[in-house]
Design a protein around this motif. Structure first.
Motif, PDB file in Angstrom:
ATOM      1  N   ALA A   1      42.257  31.314  45.456  1.00  0.00           N
ATOM      2  CA  ALA A   1      42.300  32.926  45.191  1.00  0.00           C
ATOM      3  C   ALA A   1      41.339  33.274  46.203  1.00  0.00           C
ATOM      4  CB  ALA A   1      42.240  33.226  43.885  1.00  0.00           C
ATOM      5  N   ALA A   2      41.772  34.570  46.587  1.00  0.00           N
ATOM      6  CA  ALA A   2      40.819  35.174  47.627  1.00  0.00           C
ATOM      7  C   ALA A   2      39.722  36.001  46.657  1.00  0.00           C
ATOM      8  CB  ALA A   2      41.603  36.157  48.327  1.00  0.00           C
ATOM      9  N   PRO A   3      38.625  36.305  47.297  1.00  0.00           N
ATOM     10  CA  PRO A   3      37.528  36.966  46.523  1.00  0.00           C
ATOM     11  C   PRO A   3      37.756  38.303  46.278  1.00  0.00           C
ATOM     12  CG  PRO A   3      36.724  36.191  48.807  1.00  0.00           C
ATOM     13  CD  PRO A   3      38.098  35.778  48.452  1.00  0.00           C
ATOM     14  N   VAL A   4      37.543  38.538  44.804  1.00  0.00           N
ATOM     15  CA  VAL A   4      37.823  40.167  44.684  1.00  0.00           C
ATOM     16  C   VAL A   4      36.574  41.053  45.195  1.00  0.00           C
ATOM     17  CG1 VAL A   4      38.183  41.575  42.537  1.00  0.00           C
ATOM     18  CG2 VAL A   4      38.866  39.469  42.810  1.00  0.00           C
ATOM     19  N   THR A   5      36.912  42.144  45.485  1.00  0.00           N
ATOM     20  CA  THR A   5      35.846  42.987  46.331  1.00  0.00           C
ATOM     21  C   THR A   5      35.758  44.417  45.772  1.00  0.00           C
ATOM     22  OG1 THR A   5      37.332  43.864  47.744  1.00  0.00           O
ATOM     23  CG2 THR A   5      36.120  42.184  48.708  1.00  0.00           C
ATOM     24  N   GLN A   6      36.445  44.867  44.821  1.00  0.00           N
ATOM     25  CA  GLN A   6      36.393  45.872  43.644  1.00  0.00           C
ATOM     26  C   GLN A   6      36.949  45.659  42.592  1.00  0.00           C
ATOM     27  OE1 GLN A   6      39.474  48.928  45.004  1.00  0.00           O
ATOM     28  NE2 GLN A   6      38.917  48.074  46.964  1.00  0.00           N
ATOM     29  N   GLN A   7      36.459  46.941  41.746  1.00  0.00           N
ATOM     30  CA  GLN A   7      36.979  46.743  40.303  1.00  0.00           C
ATOM     31  C   GLN A   7      37.956  47.867  40.301  1.00  0.00           C
ATOM     32  OE1 GLN A   7      35.898  44.721  38.071  1.00  0.00           O
ATOM     33  NE2 GLN A   7      37.285  45.570  36.663  1.00  0.00           N
ATOM     34  N   ILE A   8      39.248  47.830  39.620  1.00  0.00           N
ATOM     35  CA  ILE A   8      40.136  48.669  39.645  1.00  0.00           C
ATOM     36  C   ILE A   8      40.575  49.190  38.278  1.00  0.00           C
ATOM     37  CG2 ILE A   8      41.259  48.073  41.926  1.00  0.00           C
ATOM     38  CD1 ILE A   8      43.332  46.737  39.838  1.00  0.00           C
ATOM     39  N   CYS A   9      39.744  48.766  37.180  1.00  0.00           N
ATOM     40  CA  CYS A   9      40.462  49.363  35.787  1.00  0.00           C
ATOM     41  C   CYS A   9      39.270  49.699  35.013  1.00  0.00           C
ATOM     42  CB  CYS A   9      41.209  48.306  35.113  1.00  0.00           C
ATOM     43  SG  CYS A   9      40.382  46.919  34.573  1.00  0.00           S
ATOM     44  N   SER A  10      39.397  50.436  34.046  1.00  0.00           N
ATOM     45  CA  SER A  10      38.435  50.741  32.951  1.00  0.00           C
ATOM     46  C   SER A  10      39.130  50.477  31.536  1.00  0.00           C
ATOM     47  CB  SER A  10      37.730  52.112  32.977  1.00  0.00           C
ATOM     48  OG  SER A  10      38.892  52.846  32.709  1.00  0.00           O
ATOM     49  N   THR A  11      38.210  49.968  30.570  1.00  0.00           N
ATOM     50  CA  THR A  11      38.903  49.627  29.225  1.00  0.00           C
ATOM     51  C   THR A  11      38.081  49.931  28.383  1.00  0.00           C
ATOM     52  OG1 THR A  11      37.790  47.518  29.563  1.00  0.00           O
ATOM     53  CG2 THR A  11      40.235  47.538  30.299  1.00  0.00           C
ATOM     54  N   HIS A  12      38.519  49.696  26.980  1.00  0.00           N
ATOM     55  CA  HIS A  12      37.621  49.798  25.742  1.00  0.00           C
ATOM     56  C   HIS A  12      37.291  48.627  25.044  1.00  0.00           C
ATOM     57  CE1 HIS A  12      41.521  49.261  24.238  1.00  0.00           C
ATOM     58  NE2 HIS A  12      40.901  48.724  22.983  1.00  0.00           N
ATOM     59  N   VAL A  13      36.309  48.559  24.488  1.00  0.00           N
ATOM     60  CA  VAL A  13      35.751  47.264  23.771  1.00  0.00           C
ATOM     61  C   VAL A  13      36.521  46.777  22.393  1.00  0.00           C
ATOM     62  CG1 VAL A  13      33.682  46.017  22.929  1.00  0.00           C
ATOM     63  CG2 VAL A  13      33.363  47.656  24.728  1.00  0.00           C
ATOM     64  N   SER A  14      36.703  45.448  22.263  1.00  0.00           N
ATOM     65  CA  SER A  14      37.378  45.302  21.128  1.00  0.00           C
ATOM     66  C   SER A  14      36.630  43.765  20.646  1.00  0.00           C
ATOM     67  CB  SER A  14      38.938  45.049  21.073  1.00  0.00           C
ATOM     68  OG  SER A  14      39.448  44.437  19.908  1.00  0.00           O
TER      69      SER A  14
ATOM     70  N   ILE B   1      29.660  34.569  45.874  1.00  0.00           N
ATOM     71  CA  ILE B   1      30.609  33.601  45.585  1.00  0.00           C
ATOM     72  C   ILE B   1      30.476  32.220  46.347  1.00  0.00           C
ATOM     73  CG2 ILE B   1      33.062  32.739  45.452  1.00  0.00           C
ATOM     74  CD1 ILE B   1      33.951  35.429  45.030  1.00  0.00           C
ATOM     75  N   LYS B   2      30.353  32.394  47.671  1.00  0.00           N
ATOM     76  CA  LYS B   2      30.145  31.111  48.514  1.00  0.00           C
ATOM     77  C   LYS B   2      28.923  30.392  48.450  1.00  0.00           C
ATOM     78  CE  LYS B   2      33.324  31.947  52.285  1.00  0.00           C
ATOM     79  NZ  LYS B   2      33.566  32.226  53.920  1.00  0.00           N
ATOM     80  N   PRO B   3      27.628  31.256  48.243  1.00  0.00           N
ATOM     81  CA  PRO B   3      26.527  30.511  48.159  1.00  0.00           C
ATOM     82  C   PRO B   3      26.392  29.905  46.725  1.00  0.00           C
ATOM     83  CG  PRO B   3      26.050  32.551  48.938  1.00  0.00           C
ATOM     84  CD  PRO B   3      27.583  32.612  48.787  1.00  0.00           C
ATOM     85  N   PHE B   4      26.889  30.517  45.564  1.00  0.00           N
ATOM     86  CA  PHE B   4      27.048  29.986  44.275  1.00  0.00           C
ATOM     87  C   PHE B   4      27.812  28.646  44.407  1.00  0.00           C
ATOM     88  CE2 PHE B   4      28.820  29.609  39.987  1.00  0.00           C
ATOM     89  CZ  PHE B   4      27.536  29.456  39.118  1.00  0.00           C
ATOM     90  N   CYS B   5      29.018  28.556  44.731  1.00  0.00           N
ATOM     91  CA  CYS B   5      30.005  27.387  44.896  1.00  0.00           C
ATOM     92  C   CYS B   5      29.289  26.333  45.859  1.00  0.00           C
ATOM     93  CB  CYS B   5      31.167  27.821  45.481  1.00  0.00           C
ATOM     94  SG  CYS B   5      32.259  28.770  44.423  1.00  0.00           S
ATOM     95  N   SER B   6      28.588  26.804  46.831  1.00  0.00           N
ATOM     96  CA  SER B   6      27.754  25.578  47.454  1.00  0.00           C
ATOM     97  C   SER B   6      26.438  25.186  46.617  1.00  0.00           C
ATOM     98  CB  SER B   6      27.263  26.403  48.819  1.00  0.00           C
ATOM     99  OG  SER B   6      26.446  25.424  49.583  1.00  0.00           O
TER     100      SER B   6
ATOM    101  N   HIS C   1      36.790  24.950  42.106  1.00  0.00           N
ATOM    102  CA  HIS C   1      37.804  25.513  41.643  1.00  0.00           C
ATOM    103  C   HIS C   1      37.976  27.153  41.947  1.00  0.00           C
ATOM    104  CE1 HIS C   1      38.667  21.710  39.732  1.00  0.00           C
ATOM    105  NE2 HIS C   1      37.305  21.734  39.447  1.00  0.00           N
ATOM    106  N   GLU C   2      38.776  27.919  40.973  1.00  0.00           N
ATOM    107  CA  GLU C   2      39.179  29.339  41.347  1.00  0.00           C
ATOM    108  C   GLU C   2      37.987  29.895  40.902  1.00  0.00           C
ATOM    109  OE1 GLU C   2      43.128  31.194  40.718  1.00  0.00           O
ATOM    110  OE2 GLU C   2      43.529  28.878  40.099  1.00  0.00           O
ATOM    111  N   ILE C   3      37.418  31.059  41.521  1.00  0.00           N
ATOM    112  CA  ILE C   3      36.250  31.854  41.114  1.00  0.00           C
ATOM    113  C   ILE C   3      36.466  33.231  41.725  1.00  0.00           C
ATOM    114  CG2 ILE C   3      34.743  31.503  43.128  1.00  0.00           C
ATOM    115  CD1 ILE C   3      32.525  31.274  41.143  1.00  0.00           C
ATOM    116  N   TYR C   4      36.194  34.198  40.621  1.00  0.00           N
ATOM    117  CA  TYR C   4      36.438  35.729  40.661  1.00  0.00           C
ATOM    118  C   TYR C   4      35.053  36.161  40.331  1.00  0.00           C
ATOM    119  CZ  TYR C   4      41.224  34.319  41.127  1.00  0.00           C
ATOM    120  OH  TYR C   4      42.477  33.589  41.305  1.00  0.00           O
ATOM    121  N   VAL C   5      35.060  37.582  40.432  1.00  0.00           N
ATOM    122  CA  VAL C   5      33.789  38.418  40.048  1.00  0.00           C
ATOM    123  C   VAL C   5      34.289  39.728  39.571  1.00  0.00           C
ATOM    124  CG1 VAL C   5      32.308  37.379  41.844  1.00  0.00           C
ATOM    125  CG2 VAL C   5      33.473  39.276  42.516  1.00  0.00           C
TER     126      VAL C   5
END
Length: 200
Positions: free
Chosen positions: A6-19, A75-80, A86-90
């Motif tokens: 998967a391509a790295p994620v560069t922005q956040q697009i949602c807001s949510t509530h806690v449960s 992401i890249k330095p952490f994986c190195s 495997h897949e990694i997102y932020v």
């Protein structure tokens, strides 16, 4: 079946509530989110996740995904550093953490008491010093996320069906990887560097 990285994620697009316990609607919302790497407990846990062979996952038709809370440029330095392939997102805004009810701060069982992650090898003092050193000597000089944010482990699918949910109470309260692998129908891994003796 092999999954494309998967391509790295560069922005956040949602807001949510806690449960406390994610409902199907919250999982759907979390799935729509585009998703603290140098913390020693996270690093050492992911080093063991990196030891899970892709063939084990492919045989069970399972994807292994890590979601961190830092910026995508880590992401890249952490994986190195960890050997994780495997897949990694932020999720730098920690929206998915909030949606799934993952807590900030240490729970009642603080590290050093009865619970110890089998995947964390460093003691708290040495691990913390190493984390600080990596943060200070890294190219971006940042601490890569909220150190008080607790993580968790989920087994999902197909779709948003939850088969297992573990919310960490503190930084050493990780779900044992082999337990998670077994529950997901994946072969387990020998995480020690010792040879196994088999009685015949």
């Amino acid at each position: 079946m092999a999954y494309p990285p998967a391509a790295p994620v560069t922005q956040q697009i949602c807001s949510t509530h806690v449960s406390q316990h994610p409902e199907p609607e919250e999982l759907q919302e979390a799935a729509q989110c585009l998703v603290n790497f140098l913390c020693y407990t996270c690093k050492e846990y992911v080093e063991d996740l990196a030891k899970v062979p892709k063939s084990f996952l492919e045989d069970a038709n399972v994807r292994l995904i890590v979601i961190g809370q830092s910026s995508y440029h880590h992401i890249k330095p952490f994986c190195s550093l960890t050997g994780y392939t495997h897949e990694i997102y932020v999720d730098p805004q920690r929206e998915i953490y909030k949606t799934l009810g993952m807590k900030r701060g240490e729970g009642n069982n603080t590290p050093g008491t009865s619970v110890q992650s089998p995947h964390v090898k460093s003691n708290m003092l040495l691990g913390s010093i190493r984390s600080m050193w990596r943060a200070m000597t890294g190219p971006a000089f940042d601490f890569q996320g909220d150190p008080a944010q607790q993580g968790g482990t989920l087994i999902l699918g197909p779709g948003n069906e939850v088969h297992f949910l573990h919310l960490d109470k503190h930084r050493l309260d990780h779900a044992p990887i082999n337990t998670v692998l077994q529950l997901a129908g994946v072969k387990t891994v020998n995480f020690t560097n010792k040879s196994q003796i088999i009685d015949i």
